[in-house]
Design an enzyme around this catalytic site. Structure first.
Site, PDB file in Angstrom:
ATOM      1  N   HIS A 156       0.633  -1.151  -0.016  1.00  0.00           N
ATOM      2  CA  HIS A 156       0.133  -0.123  -0.162  1.00  0.00           C
ATOM      3  C   HIS A 156       0.888   1.083   0.068  1.00  0.00           C
ATOM      4  O   HIS A 156       0.759   2.145  -0.610  1.00  0.00           O
ATOM      5  CB  HIS A 156      -0.930   0.191   1.205  1.00  0.00           C
ATOM      6  N   GLU A 209       0.465   7.439  10.501  1.00  0.00           N
ATOM      7  CA  GLU A 209      -0.112   6.116  11.056  1.00  0.00           C
ATOM      8  C   GLU A 209      -0.776   6.413  12.483  1.00  0.00           C
ATOM      9  O   GLU A 209       0.043   6.949  13.210  1.00  0.00           O
ATOM     10  CB  GLU A 209       1.182   5.117  11.211  1.00  0.00           C
TER      11      GLU A 209
END
Length: 173
Positions: free
Chosen positions: A53, A65
């Site tokens: 990804h 994140e």
């Protein structure tokens, strides 16, 4: 939700093309969108998926994140892709000791804090995990119930909802 904000939900089964569709949509709306990855990497196979990804997104994206607290990131006037709601819900599910009522409440509150604080376009990617039948495992059944409720909540807030079937997007709202 801020009156200038927009929420888009992209849903479908595993490997249906949801992420690719959502990424193309985000890039069509912004030259430099934000990507919030909610995954908690737990094994080598999943780590490889995450790297795939990341490689596909390259440098046009601001990669963030964040396993649970999306609202701590300021996204004013941005296009923001959150991938994915299922992993986000999983993080709350286990944080709340598998108590689906507590997890649902925490997810709903965090979702509202995130989208209400920003004038932005939000694209949420999620999974339709209940289409595979009812699990014999009680924990999986509980999580499927939570996931279904979260998906319904986000879909109700969304301006647009897309279902991906075999890589084909179908606009359902």
């Amino acid at each position: 939700m801020d009156k200038n904000s927009k929420i888009i939900l992209v849903t479908g089964g595993q490997k249906s093309g949801k992420s690719e569709f959502a990424e193309k949509m985000a890039l069509g709306l912004s030259d430099h969108p934000a990507y919030i990855a909610t995954a908690k990497v737990m094994d080598e196979e999943f780590a490889k998926r995450v790297e795939k990804h990341k490689h596909r997104r390259q440098q046009q994206w601001e990669n963030i994140e964040e396993e649970r607290l999306l609202s701590k990131h300021r996204m004013e006037h941005r296009v923001v892709l959150v991938d994915c709601v299922t992993l986000w819900a999983t993080n709350f599910f286990f944080e709340c000791g598998e108590d689906i009522e507590q997890a649902y409440s925490a997810l709903e509150q965090e979702f509202c804090r995130f989208v209400e604080a920003e004038d932005a376009t939000f694209i949420f990617v999620t999974n339709e995990i209940g289409w595979g039948g009812v699990s014999a495992n009680s924990m999986q059944r509980s999580f499927s119930d939570l996931q279904g409720r979260v998906n319904q909540f986000i879909a109700a807030q969304a301006n647009e909802v897309y279902l991906l079937v075999s890589g084909i997007p179908v606009r359902i709202k």
